[in-house]
Every structure is written in C-alpha cells, then in structure tokens.
Design an enzyme around this catalytic site. Structure first.
Site, PDB file in Angstrom:
ATOM      1  N   ASP A  51      35.282  29.008  35.724  1.00 12.52           N
ATOM      2  CA  ASP A  51      35.672  30.406  36.153  1.00 12.52           C
ATOM      3  C   ASP A  51      34.878  31.496  35.233  1.00 12.52           C
ATOM      4  O   ASP A  51      33.641  31.255  34.918  1.00 12.52           O
ATOM      5  CB  ASP A  51      37.132  30.466  36.117  1.00 12.52           C
ATOM      6  CG  ASP A  51      37.951  31.373  37.277  1.00 12.52           C
ATOM      7  OD1 ASP A  51      37.744  32.636  36.870  1.00 12.52           O
ATOM      8  OD2 ASP A  51      38.568  30.893  37.908  1.00 12.52           O
ATOM      9  N   HIS A 104      40.365  36.485  34.538  1.00 15.11           N
ATOM     10  CA  HIS A 104      40.702  35.653  35.914  1.00 15.11           C
ATOM     11  C   HIS A 104      40.813  34.329  35.538  1.00 15.11           C
ATOM     12  O   HIS A 104      41.704  33.666  35.877  1.00 15.11           O
ATOM     13  CB  HIS A 104      39.607  35.783  36.993  1.00 15.11           C
ATOM     14  CG  HIS A 104      39.873  35.397  38.180  1.00 15.11           C
ATOM     15  ND1 HIS A 104      39.219  33.727  38.471  1.00 15.11           N
ATOM     16  CD2 HIS A 104      40.348  35.494  39.338  1.00 15.11           C
ATOM     17  CE1 HIS A 104      39.706  33.532  39.759  1.00 15.11           C
ATOM     18  NE2 HIS A 104      40.369  34.486  40.311  1.00 15.11           N
ATOM     19  N   SER A 127      42.428  32.345  45.028  1.00 17.99           N
ATOM     20  CA  SER A 127      42.267  31.875  43.646  1.00 17.99           C
ATOM     21  C   SER A 127      43.730  31.253  42.939  1.00 17.99           C
ATOM     22  O   SER A 127      43.760  30.102  42.694  1.00 17.99           O
ATOM     23  CB  SER A 127      41.805  32.929  42.722  1.00 17.99           C
ATOM     24  OG  SER A 127      40.539  33.220  42.874  1.00 17.99           O
TER      25      SER A 127
END
Length: 382
Positions: free
Chosen positions: A35, A69, A232
């Site tokens: 990520d 994120h 996600s």
C-alpha cells in the site's frame, strides 16, 4: 475516542467478533500489506508491524505512509484498538508493510526508490507472510506483475485486491484484481447492498464491508473520518477474515482457506451462479470458525480454477450463469491509461508499471438485494 471510532465500525457486531475471537484472533498469521506504507506508531498498531521482516531491497519508506491509506488498511486487519484506534478484525495477526509505487508518490527521489508492485509482490512471496492484501488497482496489465502474482501463488500465498471504485463511469475491473489467482473483493454495506461505485464483472469473487468504514483522514494521523467508502476497506476486511481462518487451521493451504470463505459466504443465490456484483457472497469467517467439522476440500485444487482460466479435470463444471460478463470490457488494455491516486494527484508516471491508483473513494449505493448483512441478491449475467 475508542468508543467513538469503534462504534462506527458497524460490521464488528454482525460479524460476531467477540464470538470469533474465542476461537481465533489471527495469531500466528502474517499479512503483507502492499500500500502507501504503514505507520507502526499509531496506538492501534504498536507492536503489530514487523518492519524488520521487509527485505532491504524493497524496504524504502515502508513505515512512512504518505496518505494514511496503508495504515488504515493495516488497522482494519490487525489493529488492537488500543488508545482509541481502529479495532482490527484479526488483532492477533501481524502486519508486514510494503510501500509500493503509485501515482500518489510525487517526489522524484521517492519515485526512484519506492519498489514497484512486481518487486513488492515477489518479496512478499518469499517472506513468511501467508496473505497479501492489495488495496489498489490500475487499468494497465503488466507482465512483470502478472508473473509476480503467479510466483506468489506457487509459493502458497493467498492474495486479495479491490475490484475498483469506478463502476458508475468506466466499470473496468483493474489489476491486480483481474489477474489469475488474485481474489477480487467488492464493497457492501450493512444490509448486504453493493456500493454503486464497486466495479462488477466476472472478476468479482467475494464481498466484504466497504461503506461507511472509518479510516484515518490523512497522513497527519490526527483524526479518523467515519465515512470511508471503497473496495480498499473490503479488501482489508476480507484479508483479515482469511487470517482468522488460517490461524484456526494452520495446516490448511491457501486453496482451503479460500474455499472455506467461498462455501460459507452469505448469499441467497446458488453457489454455482456467482454474482457479477458480489461474487460468491459476503465473507462470514464466523461460519468457518464455529464449525468443527467443516470440509475445506482438496489442498492443491484451486477453488477459482475456472475464473482463473486453469480449469482442472474432475472439478465441478463452470458456473452456469457466468457466461462472459462482458469479456470486452474486461480485456487487458494496451493504452497508457490515466490512473489517479486517492490524493487526487495529477502527476504522471513515466513507467506504465507505476500508473496505478489507490482504491479509496466515496459514492452512493445501489440496491441489488435486501435483508441482513449476510444476504444480497444478484446473479451473474451476461
């Protein structure tokens, strides 16, 4: 703060985390999170991130998250919930962080040093991590990435990736979700309703909570935002579900863990007629953990052999209603594409391998089914 953010993790009670944790917390399982990097110093991730297990060649800034994120995904998987942080579904699992190159990386030095997707997948394949969680995607197929995915599969890894958030515009399920051996995950809400943004087609294999899921607002890590929506989050929760099962059944293979998720998934349609929107259904690891006699099937047979184009003699026939979910729309693109990052960066990469976007977006929902979280209604159609 803990009560505030965790009370917004609406899926924890319906999935019966307290009951599951009496059987498994994910202990002993390592999840590679590919990520934007993972911050190991948030209250929920202290002691949960194994940065020392990332090979030096692909370790650049693995613990520096440039968007927030990757840290959010790691917390959704293995966060302890300590100090007001997100409660992970598998708090006994550990995270191995990989910062990969996406268009959110704008600094020229970072672009040169951040590992490619392919290199990160290969490194994770050679690690002790059993699960690869990949909450990103792009429109461009890449031979190196596909080869890395096949290598990871040969090493017994179980890979999850989001199907994407552009269903209302182009609806092209990107890569790595569209590669063979990667489990494509769609996003659903608490009623079992798929998000209208959640891309659909024959590459959707499972679904998981992905609407109104709290995440870090940004890379300052000062506050959580409660309206996070995207595949996600669904990918992270599906990965955590697999970690719970693998921890309870350490002798199972990736095929068996995945098959158990498929067999117990929440659906109200025949298993041999998977949905274009929710695949084989919504993940329900509780149904695996509460059954002492569950049959995981053969260790070396791919439960998605037909979706993966590797149909194996002796395995049941292909899904009867999965006939070409718009094959043309799913064919690999040979254009340069114009992927964008969650940060809305307009910068372009000079290398097609890096033209990816992190899956993180907000949208309304479209009802395709009703009832409780465990059910949703839509069969796969041409």
């Amino acid at each position: 703060m803990a009560a505030d953010v965790q009370s917004k993790q609406w899926y924890l009670d319906p999935m019966d985390v307290e009951g599951m944790w009496k059987v498994s917390t994910g202990k002993g399982v390592k999840v590679a999170v590919l990520d934007t990097g993972v911050n190991p110093d948030t209250s929920s991730l202290k002691g949960q991130v194994l940065q020392g297990e990332v090979p030096r060649a692909v370790s650049y800034n693995a613990t520096e998250d440039y968007l927030g994120h990757g840290t959010s995904m790691a917390e959704l998987i293995a966060g302890t919930g300590a100090g007001g942080g997100l409660q992970g579904l598998a708090p006994g699992a550990k995270i191995v962080p990989y910062r990969v190159l996406t268009k959110g990386v704008t600094n020229s030095t970072d672009k040169k040093k951040t590992p490619s997707i392919a290199d990160a997948i290969k490194a994770a394949a050679d690690s002790d991590a059993q699960i690869l969680s990949m909450s990103f995607g792009g429109d461009i197929t890449n031979p190196d990435e596909e080869a890395a995915v096949k290598y990871a599969q040969s090493k017994g890894k179980l890979m999850f990736a989001g199907t994407g958030n552009d269903a209302e515009s182009k609806n092209f399920i990107g890569f790595p979700a569209a590669y063979p051996y990667v489990v494509g995950v769609a996003a659903a809400d608490e009623t079992g309703t798929v998000g209208s943004f959640s891309e659909h087609g024959n590459y959707v294999d499972l679904a998981a909570p992905g609407l109104n899921v709290p995440t870090w607002c940004d890379a300052t890590f000062r506050a959580y935002c409660s309206d996070g929506e995207g595949t996600s989050m669904a990918t992270a929760i599906a990965s955590a579900s697999a970690a719970l099962i693998w921890s309870a059944h350490p002798d199972w293979t990736a095929n068996q863990v995945l098959r158990s998720l498929i067999d117990t998934a929440g659906r109200d349609w025949p298993k041999d007629e998977p949905s274009n929107y929710l695949g084989y259904g919504l993940v329900r690891p509780r149904k695996v953990l509460e059954s002492s006699s569950i049959n995981p099937g053969p260790a070396n047979t791919d439960p998605l052999s037909y979706e993966n184009g590797t149909g194996i003699p002796g395995v049941s026939s292909p899904p009867s209603s999965s006939a070409s979910a718009s094959a043309a729309s799913q064919a690999p693109k040979d254009t340069s594409g114009d992927a964008t990052s969650a940060a809305g960066s307009s910068s372009n990469s000079s290398d097609d391998k890096t033209q990816l976007y992190v899956i993180l977006g907000a949208a309304l929902v479209v009802v395709i089914g009703g009832g409780a979280f465990a059910l949703a209604r839509k069969r796969r159609t041409p």
